[in-house]
Scaffold this active site. Sequence first.
Site, PDB file in Angstrom:
ATOM      1  N   HIS A  71       5.521  10.549 -22.156  1.00  0.00           N
ATOM      2  CA  HIS A  71       6.940  10.780 -22.446  1.00  0.00           C
ATOM      3  C   HIS A  71       7.399   9.968 -23.657  1.00  0.00           C
ATOM      4  O   HIS A  71       8.497   9.422 -23.681  1.00  0.00           O
ATOM      5  CB  HIS A  71       7.801  10.467 -21.226  1.00  0.00           C
ATOM      6  N   PHE A  98       8.450   2.281 -20.311  1.00  0.00           N
ATOM      7  CA  PHE A  98       8.388   1.348 -19.178  1.00  0.00           C
ATOM      8  C   PHE A  98       7.112   0.512 -19.231  1.00  0.00           C
ATOM      9  O   PHE A  98       7.119  -0.685 -18.957  1.00  0.00           O
ATOM     10  CB  PHE A  98       8.481   2.100 -17.850  1.00  0.00           C
ATOM     11  N   GLN A 158      14.657   6.948 -21.408  1.00  0.00           N
ATOM     12  CA  GLN A 158      13.314   7.365 -20.999  1.00  0.00           C
ATOM     13  C   GLN A 158      12.365   7.549 -22.194  1.00  0.00           C
ATOM     14  O   GLN A 158      11.210   7.904 -22.023  1.00  0.00           O
ATOM     15  CB  GLN A 158      13.361   8.701 -20.236  1.00  0.00           C
ATOM     16  N   GLU A 199       5.871  -2.213 -13.080  1.00  0.00           N
ATOM     17  CA  GLU A 199       4.903  -2.168 -14.181  1.00  0.00           C
ATOM     18  C   GLU A 199       4.241  -3.518 -14.430  1.00  0.00           C
ATOM     19  O   GLU A 199       3.054  -3.589 -14.738  1.00  0.00           O
ATOM     20  CB  GLU A 199       5.587  -1.666 -15.460  1.00  0.00           C
ATOM     21  N   ARG A 248       5.547  14.603 -23.512  1.00  0.00           N
ATOM     22  CA  ARG A 248       5.936  15.469 -22.416  1.00  0.00           C
ATOM     23  C   ARG A 248       5.797  16.969 -22.723  1.00  0.00           C
ATOM     24  O   ARG A 248       5.271  17.714 -21.900  1.00  0.00           O
ATOM     25  CB  ARG A 248       7.382  15.160 -22.035  1.00  0.00           C
ATOM     26  N   ARG A 255       0.097  14.925 -22.374  1.00  0.00           N
ATOM     27  CA  ARG A 255      -0.045  14.231 -21.077  1.00  0.00           C
ATOM     28  C   ARG A 255      -0.929  15.041 -20.124  1.00  0.00           C
ATOM     29  O   ARG A 255      -1.749  14.493 -19.397  1.00  0.00           O
ATOM     30  CB  ARG A 255       1.325  13.943 -20.449  1.00  0.00           C
TER      31      ARG A 255
END
Lengths: 321, 286
Positions: free
Chosen positions: A115, A89, A127, A64, A173, A16
Amino acid sequence: MELGRRIGLKLGLSTREAFGRALAELGEEVPNIVVIDGDVNNSTRTEHFAKRFPERFFNFGIAESNMVGVAGGMAACGKIPVVASFACFLMCNAFDQLRMSVAYPRMNVKLVGSHAGISIGQDGPSQMGVEDVALACALGGFVVIVPADEVETREAVRAAIYHNGPVYIRVGRPEVPIVYTDGCNFTIGKANKLRDGRDVTLIANGIMVAAALEAAHLLEQDGISARVLDMHTVKPIDAYAIEEAARDTGAIVVAEEHFAYGGLGSVVAMAAAERYPVPIGFVNLGDTYSRSGDPDDLLRYYGLTADNIAETAKRTIGRKR
Amino acid sequence: MAVAPALGIEQLREKARLIRKHIIVMTTLAGSGHPTTALSMVEVVVALYFGGILRYDPSNPYWEDRDRFILSKGHGCPALYAVLAEAGYFPVEQLKTLRQLGSPLEGHPNMRALPGIEASTGSLGQGLSIGLGHALAARLDGRDYHVFTMVGDGECDEGQVWEAAMAAKHFKVDNLTCIVDHNKYQQTGCVFDVMDYRPFADKWRAFGWHVQEIDGHDLEQVLSALRLAKSKPIKGTPTVIIAHTIKGKGVSFLEHRSDMHGRAIKIDEAKRALEELGWSWEGELD
């Protein structure tokens, strides 16, 4: 992260962070880039772009669906929107918007899901993007890329920006080992052969590339010669590399940090079945959600390890006819 | 090319009558579609394209400075197709190919098949976000075009509409206008029976929008509301026009019908409909 440590791979940036830095650099070169984030810019690292190009950065809040629709509209006006959020998400919440506002009208939008996988660790399954690659592959005309390390991520982001059409890039992540210590030749849809071998081919992407290299090392100690392919592009899949691997080595193991259904394993199996069927083994997250925990503990608990790849390779070789 | 020459009120009424004929003919020949949904929005699209509101050029459909009309309620597309044909985007004869394999006039709008269509829609809730994207792109590029998006009233059940409404105000977008075709019916019944979101206008006000409520079939009201919206009456504020309309407007036996959503009418019904609209059906329905 333990993956790759036994073969001396050094930890680099998280993918990321590599994405965020690459995007900020490309912002200078490609003035049409606009960046849209769902209030996680300090997590996705689009903050680097936001600092340098505040007028081309939009935080759309935790919404989103709307931000993907907006991206479709901006792309229709010639912008190159890069939309970033957590993989789960972005892909799960906005899937219909990705279908209708991006995929179906073939909009030049780049989606970056961060993530991804279980290696986010302690925050837990809500998540973790573990279905994102399957969802992205299901969208008509999408290119789907899962880079292995910071070097490849930088190249992947550049390639995505210069590709005309929708692209999904999956990033993670944690800081991850550097696989491409001598640079990376990156072409969308073309696998990178990191190591050659005769007995089995280990096909992996993302953090599992380091694990596959380590597994090849372990297999070598047992007298088994393993080829390693970094299949960074899941779609369009490099069917030629898969056919070649099947012909040359007669067995394949696919390793990915993703659910079993619809990810790299499914796509590789489809290509192999059509072109040159051989036994295939799978290392992935199966069909059940993970838990919270330390990333290395989780990877071990769910078998996303070099040892499990090596064991799976031996079993798969044993199924050769 | 600038604004297409504006027609007078009488000519616009006549144009609306013509568009209604096209809607009846094309959906009847197709044997499916949403004629009543198209009939409720006729005056608004006629005013936009022939009343001097939109800046467009049918010979240059991707002109960067054109105003945009995005039909978020994609199932109303027969009305838009008819208007685009009359405006010169494609031959009027082509309207009769609606929904046939190979025709660019698909069941719901496909922007890649038909020039003049600004967005591929049909999954409700998305057009206002897409319109916001166009509006923000105008700001980034220093262009002065205006974006009109039409949503259905049933469509306003979708959360994304309100995400977009929130964001448009937050980003102080005033080159975006939302038109609600408030015909009071959605697929299974009256909108307030399906999902009572009243007070409706107050919701938009609470989201920070400038609100106009009009009779969506009164061309003078429609024109003045669209002109006002395009003039950006309040700086940094998007406008919504809630157009009170009648589902099936213009054909007595289709008006206010809760059971006619997504159904074409039969040939004999179409003949009666055309007669009511003052058209001969001879040679139209073959």
